[in-house]
Design an enzyme around this catalytic site. Structure first.
Site, PDB file in Angstrom:
ATOM      1  N   SER A 184      40.654  37.957  39.944  1.00  0.00           N
ATOM      2  CA  SER A 184      41.228  39.302  39.946  1.00  0.00           C
ATOM      3  C   SER A 184      42.102  39.569  41.166  1.00  0.00           C
ATOM      4  CB  SER A 184      40.112  40.347  39.858  1.00  0.00           C
ATOM      5  OG  SER A 184      39.427  40.236  38.625  1.00  0.00           O
ATOM      6  N   HIS A 208      40.215  43.503  44.590  1.00  0.00           N
ATOM      7  CA  HIS A 208      41.387  43.983  43.850  1.00  0.00           C
ATOM      8  C   HIS A 208      42.401  44.608  44.808  1.00  0.00           C
ATOM      9  CE1 HIS A 208      38.954  44.484  39.846  1.00  0.00           C
ATOM     10  NE2 HIS A 208      38.905  43.255  40.345  1.00  0.00           N
TER      11      HIS A 208
END
Length: 368
Positions: free
Chosen positions: A248, A308
């Site tokens: 991610s 993230h």
């Protein structure tokens, strides 16, 4: 000699008109010419040429002396003005394409098509879009995705698909084994469940391949890996006991890399403002959902939000630093330096904290 010169110029004119797909070339090129021949004397002066260049989206970036140089080079008979034939030759000279091709394409596409009975070939919308190419093939992110899929399937075949297989345990970011430095990168190959894997693969392919087609594979791979490493370093500092798996960080780096290319190629990208709005809507939805789930619904999610965020920051900064800038403006040079210095400063601080802030991190010598 004069007849040969006229034949050569006529050939150039016909070729130029055929390139933009106009059925009756003489009439419509004259319309383009006449649009900027303000005083309608059959010639374009220096002042009218300046208006022509400004209307092409160049603004005041082209100095007056450059316009004079273009006029002098295109003025074949040294009259101080451009007639129709000189105008056609000028706009199709390679060194003048950035100034005139986009303008003339837009005129033909949006003004001339209003006439009936004329057939046109659609033109590329923007200078950035013209850079898309399928050669060499954009396979870098495909290869990365295939490797991630194969490693996941190996653990799945031994009945350990949720990050507990023999490969996953060697590659996952384990806060108790931070001395195994490869884990800060290789956790990208570990996914917890098939949904986690499939979502990351789809997004990184959809985002990575278009970037590769313009900016080449090595730039995209550099941004992707920068996001992965930034994600693990950021997580290790803010959540020192958290295990980390998945790509991610790299995926979010690719997302903000698209934002970076919007910043540095704003004038060259058609509908850049619309793309920016779409990007902000997507990011806003993702961030808003995460905040709502975490603080309003009080859901316990195994999602590395810090990874993230860190990956997104790395993607933006590295993207500004390494992605192709088709036309560098003076202020973009300062932006480049700010992005590069900021990225290396943040990464250096994160690495030093991981090395020397030993009291901050957990220690379990018996952990396997």
């Amino acid at each position: 000699m004069q007849r040969e010169h006229d034949v050569e110029r006529s050939a150039v004119e016909e070729l130029a008109l055929r390139d933009v797909g106009v059925a009756d070339p003489n009439i419509h090129w004259r319309e383009i010419f006449n649009k900027y021949d303000v005083d309608q004397n059959g010639r374009i002066s220096l002042r009218e040429l300046r208006t022509l260049i400004d209307s092409g989206g160049c603004g005041t970036d082209i100095p007056r002396h450059v316009v004079k140089a273009i006029l002098k080079k295109a003025d074949l008979d040294n009259s101080g003005h451009l007639d129709l034939e000189e105008f056609i030759i000028m706009v199709h000279q390679t060194e003048n394409q950035n100034y005139f091709s986009h303008l003339t394409q837009k005129y033909v596409k949006f003004v001339v098509p209003s006439r009936r009975g004329v057939q046109y070939v659609d033109a590329t919308d923007g200078q950035y879009e013209e850079q898309y190419t399928c050669w060499p093939p954009a396979i870098c992110m495909i290869i990365v995705s295939v490797i991630e899929f194969i490693l996941f399937m190996i653990d799945a075949f031994v009945d350990h698909p949720k990050g507990t297989g023999p490969i996953a345990t060697k590659l996952i970011y384990n806060p108790y084994k931070r001395f195994e430095a490869w884990r800060f990168l290789t956790y990208m190959f570990v996914h917890i469940g098939s949904v986690h894997l499939v979502v990351n693969l789809i997004v990184q392919l959809l985002l990575g391949i278009p970037l590769e087609m313009v900016h080449k594979w090595w730039r995209v791979l550099l941004i992707y890996l920068a996001g992965v490493v930034a994600g693990s370093l950021g997580t290790s500092i803010t959540d020192p006991t958290v295990f980390l798996a998945g790509a991610s960080g790299g995926v979010y780096a690719l997302i903000t890399a698209h934002l970076a290319t919007l910043f540095i190629n704003w004038k060259e990208i058609e509908y850049a403002a619309i793309q920016l709005i779409v990007f902000l809507c997507i990011v806003g939805t993702d961030v808003g959902t995460a905040v709502y789930n975490r603080y309003f619904l009080d859901l316990e999610e195994n999602i590395g939000y810090v990874a993230h965020l860190a990956g997104a920051i790395a993607g933006l900064l590295v993207g500004i630093g390494v992605l192709r800038n088709l036309e560098v403006q003076s202020w973009e040079k300062y932006l480049w330096w700010c992005a590069v210095v900021t990225y290396f400063f943040i990464m250096a601080v994160a690495v030093l904290l991981n090395i020397f802030w030993t009291d901050h991190f957990p220690y379990r010598p018996d952990y396997k």
